[in-house]
Design a protein around this motif. Structure first.
Motif, short mmCIF file in Angstrom:
data_model
loop_
_atom_site.label_atom_id
_atom_site.label_comp_id
_atom_site.label_asym_id
_atom_site.label_seq_id
_atom_site.Cartn_x
_atom_site.Cartn_y
_atom_site.Cartn_z
N MET A 84 -46.75 -3.72 -17.01
CA MET A 84 -45.46 -4.17 -16.50
C MET A 84 -45.54 -5.59 -15.95
N LEU A 85 -46.61 -5.91 -15.22
CA LEU A 85 -46.74 -7.26 -14.69
C LEU A 85 -46.84 -8.28 -15.82
N LYS A 86 -47.54 -7.93 -16.87
CA LYS A 86 -47.65 -8.85 -18.00
C LYS A 86 -46.28 -9.10 -18.63
N LYS A 87 -45.47 -8.05 -18.73
CA LYS A 87 -44.12 -8.21 -19.26
C LYS A 87 -43.28 -9.13 -18.37
N ILE A 88 -43.43 -8.93 -17.06
CA ILE A 88 -42.66 -9.75 -16.11
C ILE A 88 -43.03 -11.23 -16.25
#
Length: 463
Positions: free
Chosen positions: A30-34
């Motif tokens: 999720m952090l990578k997507k953000i």
């Protein structure tokens, strides 16, 4: 305590370890997507461009401040949030008037122009200005020692610089700011007719830095004009005073305080899917000083906060808790917006579990300063490996933010985004706080870092 069979205990431990590992993988994804979305398809920089270059400086009570309210309200509605509204708040109105003028006058009448600006909230000088001898001091203790005999009828010059050997420049700023805020109030007690304050900046230049000041409870007829002088001007004046202690300083300023006027906090929210009555806040302050367009202070924090909710919408993340963006009005010279939001939250008995503020500029993010208990601090620090790929490493106890602190007694965790601070006070409150001083990538990294912490708090809760 129950005694579990060894195989059962091993199973529970193994299941717990697998669950924690799966959570970490999910969070990492999720952090990578953000970060990817913020860096490749962000809106923060475009929003800031409009706030800075189309609207400009947004001093509370000004036409520009109200234009910013309308603009950000419309942009939040464009995001398709569940709710967007304006929260009324009465704010002070102070105007600078015509540009200030000042000079140093030598023994033979020669004049050297000095770069000054009125401090926010100051009274004006008389129509013809004021001219008097100057008394230089470093602090209020020196002022008291000199006493009325040596100060009456003169201009007090507070010349204490920010402490350059402090790596945390916010601490250096805090250590010097009382002379700006209370200098006029203190000097007037000893009969001073005006105050000059060294600009709160670590940079040597010719740009004076304004900022809020207060007269305390002093009646109107005992209030004296107060101005900031540039760091170069302060050094020159100090040197000249050692050579010519009887020199005179002249300055004229045309500022005015008006009656309070109506304004607004701008608020938008995504309703929580599981806990709609628990609130998480992310925000910055929409007002700025008038000498420039306020891109770093605090246009950057506002657009980063707006970007947090845009990222969640774009990534189709449905938060468990209700997440609000709050663009506070009047942080610079009154904190009315922050106080009003806290007052309304308390009146409505709203349960706030987390608040995050960005009000330290849009430079490269380093981490967060936390105001919370040991258990929550430990949980947030446990997420450090998730932030490590993005070079975020600071998770320290410290000051969160002026606008969210009024909620401190009724909230579990407060945090402030901590960007690299070394250049911030070069431009803070000065004519140099302009859009061209903001780096697009740094701004976007900060927005992604804020969104990541909001996501993790929302997913895992508070202790």
């Amino acid at each position: 305590m129950k005694n579990f069979p060894i195989p059962t205990l091993i199973f529970f431990l193994l299941f717990s370890t697998i669950s924690i590992s799966q959570n970490a993988v999910q969070d990492s994804i999720m952090l990578k997507k953000i970060y990817n979305s913020a860096l490749t398809d962000g809106k923060a920089y475009d929003w800031l461009d409009y706030l800075s270059n189309e609207i400009g400086g947004r001093l509370s009570g000004s036409f520009e401040a109200e234009s910013a309210v309308k603009y950000t309200e419309a942009e939040l509605k464009e995001l398709g949030l569940d709710k967007v509204w304006l929260q009324p708040v009465m704010v002070p109105k102070w105007t600078r008037g015509f540009k200030e003028y000042a000079y140093i006058e030598g023994d033979a009448g020669e004049k050297t122009i000095a770069n000054i600006c009125a401090l926010g909230g100051s009274v004006p000088t008389p129509n013809l200005g004021i001219k008097a001898e100057v008394v230089e001091v470093q602090n209020f203790e020196e002022l008291e020692k000199l006493g009325k005999e040596k100060i009456e009828g003169k201009i007090v010059f507070f010349n204490r610089p920010m402490q350059a050997d402090l790596i945390h420049t916010g601490s250096a700023y805090g250590g010097a700011s009382n002379q700006r805020y209370s200098g006029a109030e203190q000097a007037a007690k000893y009969g001073a007719i005006g105050v000059l304050v060294r600009s709160l900046s670590l940079k040597m230049d010719d740009s004076p830095h304004t900022g809020a000041m207060s007269y305390g409870d002093a009646p109107a007829n005992q209030r004296i004009p107060a101005a900031a002088i540039s760091t170069n001007g302060a050094e020159y004046l100090s040197t000249l005073l050692k050579l010519k202690p009887n020199l005179k300083f002249y300055f004229k300023q045309n500022c005015k305080t008006w009656d309070d006027v109506a304004s607004y906090n701008v608020i938008g929210e995504i309703t929580g899917s599981q806990f709609p009555n628990k609130f998480m806040v992310v925000g910055g302050h929409l007002d700025s000083w008038d000498l420039a367009d306020g891109a770093q202070d605090d246009g950057a924090g506002c657009v980063q906060s707006m970007e947090v909710l845009r990222l969640f919408k774009k990534l189709n993340y449905k938060p468990k808790n209700t997440i609000r963006v709050v663009l506070f009005m009047n942080e610079e010279n009154g904190l009315r917006g922050g106080l009003k939001y806290a007052e309304e939250a308390k009146r409505k008995n709203e349960k706030h579990v987390f608040a995050l503020e960005s009000d330290s500029g849009g430079y490269t993010p380093r981490g967060f300063s936390l105001e919370t208990d040991a258990a929550n601090a430990q949980q947030i620090r446990s997420w450090e490996p998730l932030f490590r790929p993005y070079l975020i490493h600071l998770f320290d106890e410290g000051y969160s933010g002026a606008d969210i602190r009024p909620m401190k007694e009724n909230i579990t965790v407060l945090a402030g985004l901590q960007p690299d601070s070394q250049r911030y006070f070069d431009i803070h409150h000065s004519e140099n706080d302009t859009f061209d001083q903001v780096n697009k990538r740094e701004l976007e990294l900060g927005a992604a870092t804020m969104a990541s912490l909001m996501y993790l708090i929302d997913m895992h809760g508070v202790k």
